[in-house]
Scaffold this motif. Sequence first.
Motif, PDB file in Angstrom:
ATOM      1  N   GLU A 149       0.837  -1.205   0.000  1.00  0.00           N
ATOM      2  CA  GLU A 149       0.000   0.000   0.000  1.00  0.00           C
ATOM      3  C   GLU A 149       0.871   1.254   0.000  1.00  0.00           C
ATOM      4  O   GLU A 149       0.538   2.236  -0.662  1.00  0.00           O
ATOM      5  CB  GLU A 149      -0.947  -0.005   1.191  1.00  0.00           C
ATOM      6  CG  GLU A 149      -2.083  -0.986   1.047  1.00  0.00           C
ATOM      7  CD  GLU A 149      -2.940  -1.118   2.305  1.00  0.00           C
ATOM      8  OE1 GLU A 149      -2.661  -0.458   3.328  1.00  0.00           O
ATOM      9  OE2 GLU A 149      -3.905  -1.896   2.246  1.00  0.00           O
ATOM     10  N   ASN A 150       1.988   1.212   0.731  1.00  0.00           N
ATOM     11  CA  ASN A 150       2.917   2.350   0.717  1.00  0.00           C
ATOM     12  C   ASN A 150       3.421   2.622  -0.698  1.00  0.00           C
ATOM     13  O   ASN A 150       3.499   3.776  -1.125  1.00  0.00           O
ATOM     14  CB  ASN A 150       4.107   2.108   1.648  1.00  0.00           C
ATOM     15  CG  ASN A 150       3.741   2.185   3.111  1.00  0.00           C
ATOM     16  OD1 ASN A 150       2.684   2.688   3.480  1.00  0.00           O
ATOM     17  ND2 ASN A 150       4.616   1.670   3.962  1.00  0.00           N
ATOM     18  N   ALA A 151       3.778   1.568  -1.410  1.00  0.00           N
ATOM     19  CA  ALA A 151       4.258   1.735  -2.787  1.00  0.00           C
ATOM     20  C   ALA A 151       3.170   2.354  -3.663  1.00  0.00           C
ATOM     21  O   ALA A 151       3.431   3.274  -4.444  1.00  0.00           O
ATOM     22  CB  ALA A 151       4.706   0.388  -3.365  1.00  0.00           C
ATOM     23  N   LEU A 152       1.936   1.868  -3.518  1.00  0.00           N
ATOM     24  CA  LEU A 152       0.838   2.428  -4.311  1.00  0.00           C
ATOM     25  C   LEU A 152       0.540   3.873  -3.908  1.00  0.00           C
ATOM     26  O   LEU A 152       0.207   4.705  -4.766  1.00  0.00           O
ATOM     27  CB  LEU A 152      -0.406   1.556  -4.186  1.00  0.00           C
ATOM     28  CG  LEU A 152      -0.290   0.159  -4.808  1.00  0.00           C
ATOM     29  CD1 LEU A 152      -1.554  -0.647  -4.544  1.00  0.00           C
ATOM     30  CD2 LEU A 152       0.003   0.223  -6.291  1.00  0.00           C
ATOM     31  N   ASN A 153       0.682   4.186  -2.633  1.00  0.00           N
ATOM     32  CA  ASN A 153       0.493   5.572  -2.186  1.00  0.00           C
ATOM     33  C   ASN A 153       1.549   6.503  -2.771  1.00  0.00           C
ATOM     34  O   ASN A 153       1.245   7.636  -3.124  1.00  0.00           O
ATOM     35  CB  ASN A 153       0.490   5.652  -0.648  1.00  0.00           C
ATOM     36  CG  ASN A 153      -0.783   5.115  -0.051  1.00  0.00           C
ATOM     37  OD1 ASN A 153      -1.825   5.088  -0.679  1.00  0.00           O
ATOM     38  ND2 ASN A 153      -0.687   4.637   1.182  1.00  0.00           N
ATOM     39  N   ILE A 154       2.774   6.024  -2.873  1.00  0.00           N
ATOM     40  CA  ILE A 154       3.842   6.804  -3.503  1.00  0.00           C
ATOM     41  C   ILE A 154       3.441   7.126  -4.944  1.00  0.00           C
ATOM     42  O   ILE A 154       3.583   8.266  -5.410  1.00  0.00           O
ATOM     43  CB  ILE A 154       5.185   6.045  -3.457  1.00  0.00           C
ATOM     44  CG1 ILE A 154       5.707   5.950  -2.027  1.00  0.00           C
ATOM     45  CG2 ILE A 154       6.219   6.674  -4.390  1.00  0.00           C
ATOM     46  CD1 ILE A 154       6.839   4.952  -1.824  1.00  0.00           C
ATOM     47  N   LEU A 155       2.927   6.121  -5.641  1.00  0.00           N
ATOM     48  CA  LEU A 155       2.523   6.326  -7.032  1.00  0.00           C
ATOM     49  C   LEU A 155       1.310   7.246  -7.137  1.00  0.00           C
ATOM     50  O   LEU A 155       1.244   8.082  -8.043  1.00  0.00           O
ATOM     51  CB  LEU A 155       2.217   4.975  -7.690  1.00  0.00           C
ATOM     52  CG  LEU A 155       3.449   4.111  -7.912  1.00  0.00           C
ATOM     53  CD1 LEU A 155       3.049   2.655  -8.171  1.00  0.00           C
ATOM     54  CD2 LEU A 155       4.293   4.664  -9.046  1.00  0.00           C
ATOM     55  N   THR A 156       0.382   7.110  -6.217  1.00  0.00           N
ATOM     56  CA  THR A 156      -0.802   7.990  -6.222  1.00  0.00           C
ATOM     57  C   THR A 156      -0.374   9.434  -6.061  1.00  0.00           C
ATOM     58  O   THR A 156      -0.856  10.327  -6.763  1.00  0.00           O
ATOM     59  CB  THR A 156      -1.779   7.575  -5.097  1.00  0.00           C
ATOM     60  OG1 THR A 156      -2.206   6.236  -5.335  1.00  0.00           O
ATOM     61  CG2 THR A 156      -2.987   8.483  -5.051  1.00  0.00           C
ATOM     62  N   LYS A 157       0.554   9.708  -5.141  1.00  0.00           N
ATOM     63  CA  LYS A 157       1.042  11.069  -4.935  1.00  0.00           C
ATOM     64  C   LYS A 157       1.789  11.570  -6.175  1.00  0.00           C
ATOM     65  O   LYS A 157       1.699  12.736  -6.528  1.00  0.00           O
ATOM     66  CB  LYS A 157       1.971  11.117  -3.711  1.00  0.00           C
ATOM     67  CG  LYS A 157       1.226  10.970  -2.402  1.00  0.00           C
ATOM     68  CD  LYS A 157       2.186  10.934  -1.229  1.00  0.00           C
ATOM     69  CE  LYS A 157       1.423  10.598   0.042  1.00  0.00           C
ATOM     70  NZ  LYS A 157       2.319  10.327   1.158  1.00  0.00           N
ATOM     71  N   GLU A 158       2.515  10.679  -6.822  1.00  0.00           N
ATOM     72  CA  GLU A 158       3.283  11.035  -8.012  1.00  0.00           C
ATOM     73  C   GLU A 158       2.374  11.447  -9.168  1.00  0.00           C
ATOM     74  O   GLU A 158       2.683  12.362  -9.919  1.00  0.00           O
ATOM     75  CB  GLU A 158       4.147   9.847  -8.439  1.00  0.00           C
ATOM     76  CG  GLU A 158       4.927  10.043  -9.711  1.00  0.00           C
ATOM     77  CD  GLU A 158       6.180  10.883  -9.563  1.00  0.00           C
ATOM     78  OE1 GLU A 158       6.591  11.485 -10.553  1.00  0.00           O
ATOM     79  OE2 GLU A 158       6.736  10.934  -8.448  1.00  0.00           O
ATOM     80  N   TYR A 159       1.261  10.757  -9.312  1.00  0.00           N
ATOM     81  CA  TYR A 159       0.419  10.949 -10.494  1.00  0.00           C
ATOM     82  C   TYR A 159      -0.863  11.728 -10.243  1.00  0.00           C
ATOM     83  O   TYR A 159      -1.618  11.974 -11.175  1.00  0.00           O
ATOM     84  CB  TYR A 159       0.107   9.596 -11.135  1.00  0.00           C
ATOM     85  CG  TYR A 159       1.315   9.037 -11.849  1.00  0.00           C
ATOM     86  CD1 TYR A 159       1.674   9.501 -13.101  1.00  0.00           C
ATOM     87  CD2 TYR A 159       2.128   8.100 -11.235  1.00  0.00           C
ATOM     88  CE1 TYR A 159       2.787   9.027 -13.748  1.00  0.00           C
ATOM     89  CE2 TYR A 159       3.249   7.610 -11.877  1.00  0.00           C
ATOM     90  CZ  TYR A 159       3.574   8.084 -13.130  1.00  0.00           C
ATOM     91  OH  TYR A 159       4.697   7.613 -13.771  1.00  0.00           O
ATOM     92  N   ASN A 160      -1.183  12.091  -9.021  1.00  0.00           N
ATOM     93  CA  ASN A 160      -2.432  12.842  -8.776  1.00  0.00           C
ATOM     94  C   ASN A 160      -2.148  14.203  -8.197  1.00  0.00           C
ATOM     95  O   ASN A 160      -1.177  14.560  -7.741  1.00  0.00           O
ATOM     96  CB  ASN A 160      -3.361  12.060  -7.844  1.00  0.00           C
ATOM     97  CG  ASN A 160      -3.912  10.830  -8.539  1.00  0.00           C
ATOM     98  OD1 ASN A 160      -4.054  10.801  -9.740  1.00  0.00           O
ATOM     99  ND2 ASN A 160      -4.224   9.823  -7.748  1.00  0.00           N
TER     100      ASN A 160
END
Length: 160
Positions: A149-160
Amino acid sequence: RGVNYLSGWSRLLPKVRYSTIGDVSLTINVKGDFAAVEKKTREALKEAGFGIITEIDVTKTFKVKIDKDFTNYSILGACNPKKAFEALSQKKEIGILLPCNVIVYELAEENQKDGKNIRISATDPMKLFSLVHDDSVEPLAKEVAGLLENALNILTKEYN
């Protein structure tokens, strides 16, 4: 009357529960270039403590092996060695569920929402480890799920 090969054995088998793929994955959709999103996914997994130990370029494999075109699609086998060691030390059969697969693929236009054209999904260790029927692995599964989930949160912050 046919032969029932499971007669007598069926009572020993666990009840099978079917679910949709979405029920066993952690998923986000982002907007971006496929190659760039895949690269950022690798970086986010690394930042969250995972290494990529297997990878399959599904698009290339289908083209080479069966001469079929397919959307951009990659399967990344993510592994946190310390957590994998803990899991396998607790229960050797967990190896069948490893590594944690993370898929990155382009969504068909009709499945895109708000211009988000790339899906990233990771196996949910809580759901997969529940197949082991051993409550002692639950804390570890929860911890690994948190890392994914941390990895996906990093990506969410990167792309949103």
